[in-house]
Write a protein that holds these residues in place. Structure first.
Motif, short mmCIF file in Angstrom:
data_model
loop_
_atom_site.label_atom_id
_atom_site.label_comp_id
_atom_site.label_asym_id
_atom_site.label_seq_id
_atom_site.Cartn_x
_atom_site.Cartn_y
_atom_site.Cartn_z
N PHE A 121 89.17 0.17 -50.52
CA PHE A 121 87.81 0.40 -49.99
C PHE A 121 87.84 0.75 -48.50
CE2 PHE A 121 86.59 -2.87 -53.38
CZ PHE A 121 86.28 -1.90 -54.32
N ALA A 122 88.63 -0.02 -47.73
CA ALA A 122 88.60 0.16 -46.27
C ALA A 122 89.39 1.39 -45.83
CB ALA A 122 89.15 -1.09 -45.59
N ASP A 123 90.42 1.72 -46.59
CA ASP A 123 91.32 2.79 -46.14
C ASP A 123 91.17 4.02 -47.04
OD1 ASP A 123 93.23 3.93 -44.48
OD2 ASP A 123 94.92 3.14 -45.62
N VAL A 124 89.93 4.37 -47.37
CA VAL A 124 89.69 5.64 -48.07
C VAL A 124 88.74 6.48 -47.24
CG1 VAL A 124 90.20 4.90 -50.42
CG2 VAL A 124 87.90 4.59 -49.52
N HIS A 125 88.98 7.78 -47.26
CA HIS A 125 88.23 8.71 -46.42
C HIS A 125 87.06 9.28 -47.22
CE1 HIS A 125 87.36 12.28 -44.01
NE2 HIS A 125 88.12 11.79 -43.04
N PRO A 126 85.91 9.46 -46.56
CA PRO A 126 84.74 9.97 -47.28
C PRO A 126 84.91 11.38 -47.83
CG PRO A 126 84.33 9.90 -44.90
CD PRO A 126 85.60 9.16 -45.15
N LEU A 127 85.88 12.13 -47.30
CA LEU A 127 86.06 13.51 -47.77
C LEU A 127 87.37 13.72 -48.51
CD1 LEU A 127 84.57 15.41 -44.67
CD2 LEU A 127 83.45 14.92 -46.84
N GLN A 128 87.97 12.64 -48.98
CA GLN A 128 89.10 12.81 -49.91
C GLN A 128 88.57 13.50 -51.15
OE1 GLN A 128 91.05 8.46 -48.99
NE2 GLN A 128 91.35 9.23 -51.06
N VAL A 133 89.03 8.94 -55.61
CA VAL A 133 88.23 7.76 -55.26
C VAL A 133 87.28 7.32 -56.39
CG1 VAL A 133 88.33 7.96 -52.75
CG2 VAL A 133 86.64 9.31 -54.00
N ASN C 62 91.42 3.65 -56.35
CA ASN C 62 91.32 4.66 -55.29
C ASN C 62 92.68 4.89 -54.65
OD1 ASN C 62 88.49 4.68 -55.64
ND2 ASN C 62 88.32 2.87 -54.33
N THR C 269 86.77 3.38 -44.32
CA THR C 269 85.75 2.77 -45.17
C THR C 269 84.83 3.78 -45.85
OG1 THR C 269 85.83 0.95 -43.60
CG2 THR C 269 84.21 0.76 -45.30
N PHE C 270 85.38 4.87 -46.31
CA PHE C 270 84.62 5.82 -47.14
C PHE C 270 83.35 6.32 -46.45
CE2 PHE C 270 82.61 6.87 -51.46
CZ PHE C 270 83.50 7.91 -51.72
N ARG C 411 83.35 22.49 -49.01
CA ARG C 411 82.76 21.23 -49.48
C ARG C 411 81.56 20.85 -48.62
NH1 ARG C 411 85.76 15.43 -50.76
NH2 ARG C 411 83.85 14.28 -51.19
#
Lengths: 526, 123, 448
Positions: A121-128, A133, C62, C269-270, C411
């Motif tokens: 959750f903390a180490d994922v990018h919003p534009l991956q 995700v 994820n 944090t997404f 995108r």
């Protein structure tokens, strides 16, 4: 001229310090004074070791910085002390009862923090790529589903960053829905007791705000609303339970009148924590409502933020939700709609209100809280919050003055300052005296509809023992005020890290950033 | 020089067809410490009851309404540096604006000092 | 339920003290026919272990940035955050305190805010900064509204180098307020002529540097033209780390500087929560949105801090407030400030240089891949490549090979098919030579 506040002193009177004699350091045992980083840090010191990339041909094209920034650094042990010392000058929920009405200072479970820090959750990018995700999308969708179940609404916009941002989102959806019908409705009705964000939000969207007066029992009279409704009215913004801590018992009648006039019903969900599991706003005729995850669902207040304010929408408003939003597929799975184009024919998003998808870190915490409580625990939490507020009301009503005694309080109880009449003690003095007793003051001078307001919200997180000690303290202070001990109130707080601060001086000569103090030599030269 | 008052706690003293306008001693007491005054531009046309200035304490911002219609001919620029003057001398050095009257008849609708004092006593 | 201290015996006693028979008596004002008896579709309370198990399973689905070669930027950046930062922001007194409205028992938060404001002002080269906004995008929209209040005009000229989400937020907020926005086309080559769009009706010019596509922009001529027609320059950044190496916008004539501060102290944090930085000139401070902390003294004459100039804000000014914002990004700005303090100027400069060095290395490497063109003459730690193929497919194919290799421009720009073959690529200090080699090898394979 208008006068929208009781005047009250904002520059402290000088007080006699009856306390301990000064120490050499200015410290007092565990209370350690801490200077600013600009006074203790050094420009050539760093607490982060960074590898040297060696020499290389830069590609800055002459944009390199030419002057120093003048930012001091601290090594790790110094930084640790700096911030730990500062932290000890704050009151906190983890220290004691924090009765700020309308703010909902409930316990923040640490499991929430732990879950939010999972790398997934903390180490994922919003534009991956979205294919990397699926768990994040499911989490947002799952939280959305809980919110829809608890509110009985049709759709949810997850991106608003805070309560006021949620208000903006909901009211913008209303504005878009009205425009889509080819109408212009320039007016928004807002009760006098509303949070300041309501009129500010309406104004930011170009609406004119018309206040709705409160009736004698602290609630909104449907007859008053009907008088103000017209084809020019876009919406009413109503907080329920309201800021006097009362449930608007005529809410259904108000909603029906608003709808009959072709207007929409925006509910400020700031106080949703009183009614979770007891009633669903969707069943009361609400068209849009933001939910302060940091109040109702315990994401930490963090000294002023960040919050999160998802907005639930009725069937009528759902198509206007801003991008990005979660679309629920027939199989129950959720998917992200990121652009107007992807929204297709089924939706006409009014636009975008933030970069990316919203406050994911807060979503994880809120969902953790909901799953921990379950439907039964959430309902019990609402009941305990309401029970505790009414208990405080019952135990204090003989020494303090309850503003609206005739109706049951919800999660918070509003007192006014009539019980201080003739004592020389003001609401401000009373609140500051609580600090010396180890409590954070209650919300004061809000709402504006009563004189010298004191709004107390204990939340469900207090034991009976804790409530009894709090009640005992307020009884003691009320009796002390009536006994004429004005001086001790005026001098309060005496035991806090600072005595009363001179707010007048701060506002008259604003000093908003640190600067080198003028040296005596430079002064002499002037 | 004739002095007039409004129910919104503005005073004005009229010299010829120019009115000097400020807020009353009662108003400054209610407001508490004044920390900022926002004044209109010279030359601005104001109408009776319209916003002419804003006076701020730490916890409140209040609009000062034009008690009469006319044109702003002068503002008390010294208040920018020293807003405390509004507390210290509200009805003298703490004046806000001067307005050239466009309708002297409007003065008839205002209170005199005795009427204003009586009005304040009822609050 | 582990979070609820009241026992049934307590509850009964309290109901007795109130003088009601049962809890529902306290909910009597809720219309009877609307009251819920049950929420059958939701699960019941669960133990800490059970909740943790379920959420960990979701998280595990994820691909976390740290587990792969990672080159995604475009407004949010993966940096190494010192362990100290996360430890300190979890101190109870920071984590579980409210907005510092009672300064006597909030000096910790207030001093942090004062230090934060001072740090942001220095970094941006401005005189004052506020206590933060939600993020860079909302800060940008608020800056435009602020410029309109100052200039009493209502037209913003927006660069094609501005992050498309920031542009979207600015346009939505402007449209809702009835203001005008003149937006230039997306500018992947960094060659737009924004000067020609500035005229006597312009309230403000919004320019991002480094731009969304990575180009460094000379703000001086834009500031000069804007000022010549009575408009303001709003300078935007999404990567605050760049300010460790490039000239601050304040030194180039910017009137308002806004940006995203996530890179310092805050995880990806997404997409949130992040921290919007907002700085300006002292003369504009009363038109600023958001909280401000100021220095003063207490009754004993000791230095202390308070929230100040609050008459700008919604809780006092209501419908005449400068903004409806009622919060700041408190804990995120604390994290920012701690990280900044740990770095100091020395560490920040070194770290920024390392970022740039890594990006230069990556650009050099990708330029050797057949079919790849780097569009940037200048950049900090992010640049744009043209791959002469559908970039969305290429990025997906890279992800399938275990490399998160940037963001396809389309995108964020679905309306502009001509951007179809562009990828925005970032490289920060976290990337190793092995990461870069893996990226270029995978890209070579995908484009072959």
């Amino acid at each position: 001229m208008t006068m929208n506040r009781e005047g009250r002193p904002t520059a402290p009177a000088a007080t006699k310090d009856a306390g301990v004699s000064p120490t050499f350091t200015g410290n007092r045992a565990l209370d350690i004074e801490e200077k600013l980083i600009f006074e203790v840090g050094r420009l050539d010191v760093t607490g982060v070791d960074v590898e040297d990339p060696g020499s290389f041909q830069d590609r800055l094209g002459g944009h390199a910085r030419k002057a120093p920034i003048d930012l001091p650094g601290l090594t790790e042990p110094e930084a640790m002390r700096h911030y730990v010392r500062l932290s000890r000058q704050n009151y906190a929920i983890d220290l004691g009862l924090y009765p700020l009405g309308s703010c909902t200072m409930k316990h923040n479970p640490r499991l929430n923090e732990k879950m939010a820090r999972l790398p997934g959750f903390a180490d994922v990018h919003p534009l991956q790529p979205l294919s990397t995700v699926p768990g994040a999308i499911d989490l947002v969708a799952e939280l959305g589903r809980w919110l829809l179940e608890l509110t009985g609404m049709a759709s949810v916009a997850m991106s608003p960053k805070a309560g006021a941002h949620g208000e903006y989102c909901g009211m913008a959806a209303i504005k878009a829905a009205i425009a889509a019908k080819g109408e212009t409705r320039p007016i928004v009705l807002v009760p006098e007791s509303a949070h300041g964000t309501n009129p500010a939000t309406a104004a930011a969207l170009g609406f004119k705000v018309v206040p709705v007066p409160a009736r004698a029992d602290g609630t909104v009279d449907p007859a008053e609303v009907r008088k103000l409704l017209s084809p020019d009215v876009a919406a009413i913004m109503l907080t329920n339970p309201n800021t006097c801590g009362l449930f608007e018992r005529d809410i259904v009648e108000i909603a029906e009148a608003v709808h009959a006039a072709g207007a929409y019903f925006y509910a400020d969900g700031a106080n949703f924590n009183a009614i979770v599991g007891k009633v669903r706003p969707g069943d009361l005729g609400v068209d849009a409502m933001h939910i302060n995850l940091h109040k109702t669902f315990s994401t930490p207040h963090g000294g002023g933020g960040p919050g999160a304010g998802p907005v639930v929408l009725s069937e009528k408003l759902a198509p206007f939700a801003p991008v990005p939003f979660v679309r629920f597929n027939p199989d129950g799975s959720g998917e992200f709609v990121e652009t107007r184009k992807q929204a297709g024919d089924t939706a006409t998003p009014f636009g975008r209100i933030t970069a990316f998808h919203g406050q994911m870190g807060m979503f994880v915490r809120a969902l953790t809280y909901m799953m921990s409580h379950g439907a039964d625990g959430l309902r019990q939490a609402s009941e305990d919050a309401v029970l505790s507020a009414n208990y405080i009301k019952a135990r204090l009503s003989d020494v303090m003055t309850v503003a609206f005694p005739e109706r049951p309080a919800m999660h918070e109880v509003l007192f006014d300052d009539r019980f201080l009449d003739g004592t020389g003690v003001t609401t401000l003095d009373f609140a500051k005296a609580m600090i010396d007793e180890g409590y954070h003051p209650m919300t004061m001078y809000f709402p504006l509809v009563v004189h010298g307001a004191m709004l107390i919200e204990p939340t469900e997180s207090e034991s009976k023992q804790s409530l009894d000690q709090f009640i005992g303290t307020l009884r003691h202070l009320a009796e002390k005020a009536k006994a004429g001990e004005v001086e001790s109130f005026k001098a309060a707080p005496r035991l806090a890290p600072r005595k009363r601060l001179d707010e007048t001086r701060a506002a008259r000569q604003p000093k908003l950033a640190w600067s080198e103090p003028t040296t005596p030599k430079a002064e002499a030269a002037e | 020089m004739a002095k007039f008052f409004t129910k919104d706690h503005e005073w004005l003293s009229v010299d010829g067809n120019v009115a000097t306008v400020g807020i009353t001693d009662y108003a400054q007491q209610q407001l508490g410490d004044v920390v900022f005054v926002e004044l209109p531009e010279v030359g601005k046309a104001v109408t009776k009851g319209g916003e002419a200035a804003v006076v701020e304490s730490v916890k409140a911002a209040s609009e000062v309404y034009a008690p009469v219609s006319g044109t702003v001919t002068d503002v008390n620029a010294a208040l920018a540096e020293n807003p405390a003057t509004v507390n210290e001398a509200p009805e003298t050095e703490g004046w806000f604006v001067r307005i050239e009257l466009s309708d002297e008849g409007e003065l008839a609708e205002l209170m005199d000092e005795a009427a204003y004092r009586a009005y304040v006593d009822t609050l | 339920m582990r979070y609820l201290p009241l026992t049934d015996a307590d509850r009964a006693e309290m109901l007795g003290a109130i003088g009601v028979a049962d809890i529902d008596a306290l909910f009597a004002d809720i219309p009877l026919d609307k009251r819920l008896t049950d929420l059958p579709s939701l699960p019941l309370a669960q133990s800490e272990m059970a909740v943790e198990r379920k959420l960990a399973a979701l998280a595990a689905r994820n691909v976390s940035a740290g587990s792969v070669p990672f080159f995604v930027g475009a407004g949010a950046y993966r940096h190494h955050v010192p362990a100290t930062v996360d430890h300190l922001i979890q101190r109870s007194e920071f984590l579980t305190s409210y907005t510092p409205y009672q300064p006597e028992v909030s000096q910790g938060t207030l001093q942090v805010l004062f230090e934060f404001q001072s740090q942001v002002a220095r970094l941006t080269g401005m005189e004052v900064a506020n206590a933060s906004m939600y993020d860079g995008s909302t800060g940008t929209a608020e800056a435009v509204l602020m410029a309109h209040r100052i200039t009493r005009r209502n037209k913003a000229v927006v660069s094609g180098g501005l992050h498309p989400h920031y542009r979207g937020v600015t346009r939505t907020v402007s449209e809702m307020a009835g203001d005008r926005v003149d937006t230039l086309d997306p500018d992947p080559t960094g060659t737009e002529d924004i000067l020609a769009r500035i005229d006597g009706e312009t309230s403000c010019v919004v320019v991002q540097s480094p731009s969304f596509y990575g180009h460094l922009v000379d703000l001086r001529p834009i500031a000069e033209k804007a000022h010549a027609v009575g408009a303001l320059l709003i300078a935007v950044f999404t990567e605050v780390m760049a300010l460790g190496l490039i000239e601050p916008p304040g030194a180039q004539g910017a009137d308002i500087v806004v940006g995203e501060g996530q890179s310092l102290g805050n995880p990806l944090t997404f997409g949130g929560p992040y921290v919007g930085l907002f700085a300006t000139r002292e003369k504009f401070v009363r038109q600023m949105p958001g909280r401000l902390c100021g220095e003063t003294v207490d009754a004993d004459g000791k230095r202390g801090f308070v929230l100040t100039l609050s008459t700008r804000e919604q809780h006092i000014r209501r419908d005449k407030a400068t903004s409806n914002i009622c919060t700041n990004s408190g804990l995120c700005c604390l994290a920012f400030s701690i990280h900044m303090t740990l770095l100091g100027e020395t560490g920040l400069t070194r770290l920024a240089r390392l970022n740039h060095a890594n990006a230069v290395k990556l650009a050099g490497l990708l330029e050797t891949v057949p079919g790849v063109e780097v569009l940037n003459r200048t950049f900090f730690n992010e640049f744009t490549i043209r791959v002469r193929r559908n970039a969305t497919d290429v990025v997906q194919a890279l992800a399938d090979r275990g490399v998160l290799g940037g963001v396809p421009a389309r995108r964020l720009e679905p309306k502009h098919p001509w951007l179809d073959d562009l990828i925005v690529v970032a490289s920060t200090e976290v990337n190793t030579d092995e990461d870069r080699a893996a990226f270029s090898a995978a890209l070579k394979e995908v484009l072959a």
